[in-house]
Write a protein that holds these residues in place. Structure first.
Motif, mmCIF file in Angstrom:
data_model
loop_
_atom_site.group_PDB
_atom_site.id
_atom_site.type_symbol
_atom_site.label_atom_id
_atom_site.label_comp_id
_atom_site.label_asym_id
_atom_site.label_seq_id
_atom_site.Cartn_x
_atom_site.Cartn_y
_atom_site.Cartn_z
ATOM 1 N N MET A 68 0.722 -1.202 -0.002
ATOM 2 C CA MET A 68 0.199 0.039 0.053
ATOM 3 C C MET A 68 0.829 1.441 -0.151
ATOM 4 S SD MET A 68 -3.206 1.337 2.459
ATOM 5 C CE MET A 68 -3.369 0.043 3.181
ATOM 6 N N ASP A 69 0.523 2.160 -0.682
ATOM 7 C CA ASP A 69 1.232 3.377 -0.954
ATOM 8 C C ASP A 69 1.231 4.178 0.582
ATOM 9 O OD1 ASP A 69 1.051 6.020 -3.547
ATOM 10 O OD2 ASP A 69 2.344 5.866 -1.702
ATOM 11 N N GLN A 70 2.504 4.532 0.912
ATOM 12 C CA GLN A 70 2.537 5.174 2.254
ATOM 13 C C GLN A 70 2.131 6.714 2.317
ATOM 14 O OE1 GLN A 70 3.332 3.740 5.419
ATOM 15 N NE2 GLN A 70 2.735 1.856 4.232
ATOM 16 N N THR A 71 2.123 7.348 1.361
ATOM 17 C CA THR A 71 1.915 8.510 1.031
ATOM 18 C C THR A 71 0.607 8.940 1.100
ATOM 19 O OG1 THR A 71 1.744 8.883 -1.133
ATOM 20 C CG2 THR A 71 4.051 8.932 -0.143
ATOM 21 N N LEU A 72 0.153 10.185 1.330
ATOM 22 C CA LEU A 72 -1.104 10.680 1.551
ATOM 23 C C LEU A 72 -1.986 10.537 0.433
ATOM 24 C CD1 LEU A 72 -3.263 11.777 3.471
ATOM 25 C CD2 LEU A 72 -2.630 14.044 2.738
ATOM 26 N N ASP A 73 -3.032 10.123 0.181
ATOM 27 C CA ASP A 73 -3.828 9.633 -1.151
ATOM 28 C C ASP A 73 -4.338 10.886 -1.493
ATOM 29 O OD1 ASP A 73 -6.244 7.261 -2.038
ATOM 30 O OD2 ASP A 73 -5.059 8.486 -3.207
ATOM 31 N N THR A 74 -4.089 11.681 -2.405
ATOM 32 C CA THR A 74 -4.436 12.873 -2.738
ATOM 33 C C THR A 74 -6.138 12.770 -3.300
ATOM 34 O OG1 THR A 74 -3.521 12.920 -4.937
ATOM 35 C CG2 THR A 74 -2.537 14.130 -3.408
ATOM 36 N N SER A 75 -6.259 11.489 -3.879
ATOM 37 C CA SER A 75 -7.914 11.430 -4.317
ATOM 38 C C SER A 75 -8.598 11.330 -3.124
ATOM 39 C CB SER A 75 -7.926 10.144 -5.102
ATOM 40 O OG SER A 75 -7.709 8.953 -3.930
ATOM 41 N N GLN A 76 -8.216 11.188 -1.894
ATOM 42 C CA GLN A 76 -9.031 10.890 -0.639
ATOM 43 C C GLN A 76 -9.349 12.701 -0.426
ATOM 44 O OE1 GLN A 76 -10.899 8.955 1.217
ATOM 45 N NE2 GLN A 76 -10.412 7.370 -0.561
ATOM 46 N N LYS A 112 -11.496 14.519 -2.618
ATOM 47 C CA LYS A 112 -13.100 13.932 -2.540
ATOM 48 C C LYS A 112 -13.858 15.392 -1.635
ATOM 49 C CE LYS A 112 -13.816 9.114 -3.144
ATOM 50 N NZ LYS A 112 -12.784 8.243 -2.990
ATOM 51 N N ASN A 145 -5.544 13.461 -11.248
ATOM 52 C CA ASN A 145 -6.036 12.484 -10.598
ATOM 53 C C ASN A 145 -7.757 12.296 -10.654
ATOM 54 O OD1 ASN A 145 -4.295 10.600 -10.224
ATOM 55 N ND2 ASN A 145 -3.814 11.264 -8.021
#
Lengths: 115, 235
Positions: free
Chosen positions: A1-9, A12, A44
């Motif tokens: 899993m990607d450790q960085t902040l998920d910008t798509s979240q 939203k 994204n």
């Protein structure tokens, strides 16, 4: 899993604001808005999310919509921002600014500096 | 526009239609008309199929539904959801009641009443039987005019009821039959009570000899030579 902040979240939460800001610059139809958002750096952004957000803002009374007939291609449905939408944009912008400042100071970033 | 593109678009539109089944038809159709036109533009952008650009139709539809502001779709209708919520609420109330000390105390006490119920059941059954054969009476029913038979019937019924009760305790498979029999008995008792009670109504004048029409002399022979006059002091 990607450790960085998920910008798509993150996106939203603020897509409404982004769509309103885009339309405040000028009316647009669905795919046009998607393109402009991506061009602004949100590569994204999901097509379905933008479409759904446009519909929701419209049924919420924040956008106007009209159809532009075209001889060559399909009739396009354009969306535009109305007075209520502008009010929402203004309030949301304030909220965003305040939130961003809070996050910046929490992360010990200087105001206005790039992350 | 090529047929392939149209097919592609249709798949996505259909997926969205499925996932928005709970919207009012007018609102949904409005959205779908818009959508197919929108997707045709997306498709026209490049040669690659829509699924490359947009991901699988089901996922696209779910994302669209979420961004409209609706909770995730499921196959249950509103009515089903309401039924489930109601059932859950009933269950919670039941659980709360079961935990309450008053309920527990009552439930713990009830088994001790069971033998008393057996006796009562036998007694009621005897009364019902007596009533059906036009007997009646209190406390014990009379059967065919005989108190003795009535008491006998009651004793037999009580003994049978107690025996049934003990059998049912030993054999749980009888329990359903016993419950049905109990309910039937209670219903019949209620019906009898509603129809006027267990005691057969007696005619109001039944205990008195019928008026024969003659006054009598002290020795019992009839007086035939009198005309009605004002009552005198003579006894």
């Amino acid at each position: 899993m990607d450790q960085t902040l998920d910008t798509s979240q993150l996106l939203k939460g603020v897509l409404d604001l982004a769509v309103l800001a885009t339309l405040a610059e000028g009316d647009g139809y669905g795919y046009d808005v998607v393109r402009r958002l991506r061009g602004a750096g949100l590569d994204n952004v999901g097509d379905a999310s933008v479409y759904g957000t446009l519909r929701r803002l419209y049924t919420g009374g924040h956008l106007t919509s009209y159809v532009v007939p075209s001889e060559e291609g399909p009739h396009r449905k354009y969306y535009g921002i109305n007075a209520r939408g502008r009010q929402l944009l203004e309030d949301s912008t304030k909220a965003w600014r305040s939130f961003a400042e809070t996050m910046n100071s929490l992360l010990r970033l200087e105001k206005g500096a790039a992350a | 526009m090529s047929v392939m593109v149209t097919d592609d678009v249709t798949r996505y539109v259909n997926a969205v239609r499925d996932v928005l089944a709970d919207l009012p038809a007018g609102q949904r159709q409005d959205l779908l008309d818009d959508l197919s036109q929108h997707l045709e533009e997306v498709a026209a952008e490049t040669d690659s199929p829509l699924s490359v650009r947009l991901g699988p139709p089901a996922k696209y539809a779910a994302e669209l539904r979420a961004s409209i502001g609706l909770p995730p779709a499921n196959s249950r209708g509103d009515a089903d959801v309401r039924m489930e919520e109601l059932a859950a609420r009933v269950q919670r109330a039941r659980d709360a009641a079961m935990v309450h000390p008053a309920t527990r105390a009552t439930l713990d006490f009830l088994p001790r009443l069971r033998p008393g119920w057996w006796v009562l059941r036998g007694y009621l059954a005897a009364k019902v039987l007596a009533r059906m054969s036009h007997g009646g009476g209190f406390p014990f029913p009379t059967l065919g005019g005989s108190r003795f038979l009535g008491i006998l019937l009651t004793l037999v019924a009580v003994v049978a009821s107690v025996a049934l009760g003990r059998r049912t305790e030993a054999r749980p498979s009888w329990r359903r039959l016993a419950v049905v029999a109990n309910i039937l008995l209670v219903l019949v008792v209620l019906a009898v009570v509603g129809a006027g009670g267990f005691v057969r109504p007696q005619p109001a004048y039944g205990r008195y000899p019928s008026w024969s029409g003659y006054l009598m002399q002290p020795d019992g022979s009839p007086i035939t030579n009198s005309t009605p006059t004002a009552p005198t002091a003579r006894r």
